[in-house]
Design a protein around this motif. Sequence first.
Motif, PDB file in Angstrom:
ATOM      1  N   ILE A  32       0.861  -1.188   0.000  1.00  0.00           N
ATOM      2  CA  ILE A  32       0.000   0.000   0.000  1.00  0.00           C
ATOM      3  C   ILE A  32       0.896   1.236   0.000  1.00  0.00           C
ATOM      4  O   ILE A  32       1.751   1.385   0.868  1.00  0.00           O
ATOM      5  CB  ILE A  32      -0.940   0.005   1.222  1.00  0.00           C
ATOM      6  N   PRO A  34       2.413   5.010   0.491  1.00  0.00           N
ATOM      7  CA  PRO A  34       2.270   6.035   1.532  1.00  0.00           C
ATOM      8  C   PRO A  34       1.127   6.981   1.195  1.00  0.00           C
ATOM      9  O   PRO A  34       0.927   7.350   0.040  1.00  0.00           O
ATOM     10  CB  PRO A  34       3.616   6.761   1.504  1.00  0.00           C
ATOM     11  N   ARG A  36      -2.013   6.288   1.399  1.00  0.00           N
ATOM     12  CA  ARG A  36      -3.191   5.540   0.977  1.00  0.00           C
ATOM     13  C   ARG A  36      -3.489   4.462   2.005  1.00  0.00           C
ATOM     14  O   ARG A  36      -2.624   4.093   2.807  1.00  0.00           O
ATOM     15  CB  ARG A  36      -2.962   4.893  -0.389  1.00  0.00           C
ATOM     16  N   VAL A  37      -4.706   3.932   1.997  1.00  0.00           N
ATOM     17  CA  VAL A  37      -5.111   2.889   2.932  1.00  0.00           C
ATOM     18  C   VAL A  37      -5.982   1.852   2.233  1.00  0.00           C
ATOM     19  O   VAL A  37      -6.545   2.117   1.170  1.00  0.00           O
ATOM     20  CB  VAL A  37      -5.900   3.460   4.144  1.00  0.00           C
ATOM     21  N   TRP A  69      -0.430   0.930   9.847  1.00  0.00           N
ATOM     22  CA  TRP A  69      -1.365   2.053   9.874  1.00  0.00           C
ATOM     23  C   TRP A  69      -2.082   2.236   8.540  1.00  0.00           C
ATOM     24  O   TRP A  69      -3.057   2.956   8.453  1.00  0.00           O
ATOM     25  CB  TRP A  69      -0.641   3.344  10.269  1.00  0.00           C
ATOM     26  N   ARG A  70      -1.635   1.539   7.504  1.00  0.00           N
ATOM     27  CA  ARG A  70      -2.280   1.645   6.184  1.00  0.00           C
ATOM     28  C   ARG A  70      -3.399   0.624   5.996  1.00  0.00           C
ATOM     29  O   ARG A  70      -4.081   0.650   4.974  1.00  0.00           O
ATOM     30  CB  ARG A  70      -1.234   1.488   5.076  1.00  0.00           C
ATOM     31  N   GLN A  89       1.975   9.049  11.587  1.00  0.00           N
ATOM     32  CA  GLN A  89       2.300   8.465  10.283  1.00  0.00           C
ATOM     33  C   GLN A  89       1.420   9.057   9.184  1.00  0.00           C
ATOM     34  O   GLN A  89       1.901   9.367   8.088  1.00  0.00           O
ATOM     35  CB  GLN A  89       2.136   6.937  10.317  1.00  0.00           C
ATOM     36  N   TYR A  90       0.126   9.199   9.465  1.00  0.00           N
ATOM     37  CA  TYR A  90      -0.785   9.767   8.458  1.00  0.00           C
ATOM     38  C   TYR A  90      -0.373  11.183   8.076  1.00  0.00           C
ATOM     39  O   TYR A  90      -0.410  11.550   6.906  1.00  0.00           O
ATOM     40  CB  TYR A  90      -2.230   9.761   8.954  1.00  0.00           C
ATOM     41  N   GLU A  93       2.804  11.090   5.922  1.00  0.00           N
ATOM     42  CA  GLU A  93       2.545  10.546   4.591  1.00  0.00           C
ATOM     43  C   GLU A  93       1.522  11.349   3.794  1.00  0.00           C
ATOM     44  O   GLU A  93       1.328  11.095   2.615  1.00  0.00           O
ATOM     45  CB  GLU A  93       2.068   9.095   4.697  1.00  0.00           C
ATOM     46  N   THR A  95      -1.777  11.359   4.353  1.00  0.00           N
ATOM     47  CA  THR A  95      -3.025  10.600   4.244  1.00  0.00           C
ATOM     48  C   THR A  95      -4.201  11.536   4.504  1.00  0.00           C
ATOM     49  O   THR A  95      -4.200  12.271   5.495  1.00  0.00           O
ATOM     50  CB  THR A  95      -3.046   9.448   5.272  1.00  0.00           C
ATOM     51  N   TRP A 114      -7.241   2.863  -1.377  1.00  0.00           N
ATOM     52  CA  TRP A 114      -6.453   2.401  -2.512  1.00  0.00           C
ATOM     53  C   TRP A 114      -7.032   1.090  -3.001  1.00  0.00           C
ATOM     54  O   TRP A 114      -7.374   0.210  -2.200  1.00  0.00           O
ATOM     55  CB  TRP A 114      -4.998   2.237  -2.081  1.00  0.00           C
TER      56      TRP A 114
END
Length: 125
Positions: A32, A34, A36-37, A69-70, A89-90, A93, A95, A114
Amino acid sequence: MDDATPSAGGPGPDAALLDEYADLVLSVAEGIPPGRVMTYGDVAEFIERGGPRQVGRVMALYGSSVPWWRVVRADGRLLPGHEREALEQYRVEGTPLRATTAGEQRIDIRRARWDGSGGGVGGHI
């Protein structure tokens, strides 16, 4: 004791299947991009095995070795007990996030989701 009975301290009869499934889930998580989830259900659908609970179990047991975290809840809520680390992290990145009426941060699933396209793991991610 027959082969179907797990021995004390040894792997059960489904250990090889769990390892294979866990490897698939972790490979998707690693792929996945960075920012995106994918939801737990998205991952299960992508690998065409199991469901959200099975993916969640793999992530709970083995996810620390990948960008955990994704892989997220379908409602965008942050993982309980890991909110601060995930939010950091979000933000790093980029997010997409949104604030709720209660003022909590959630992932903006519509913008961050994603679909697994774009090459990578097994030619799928």
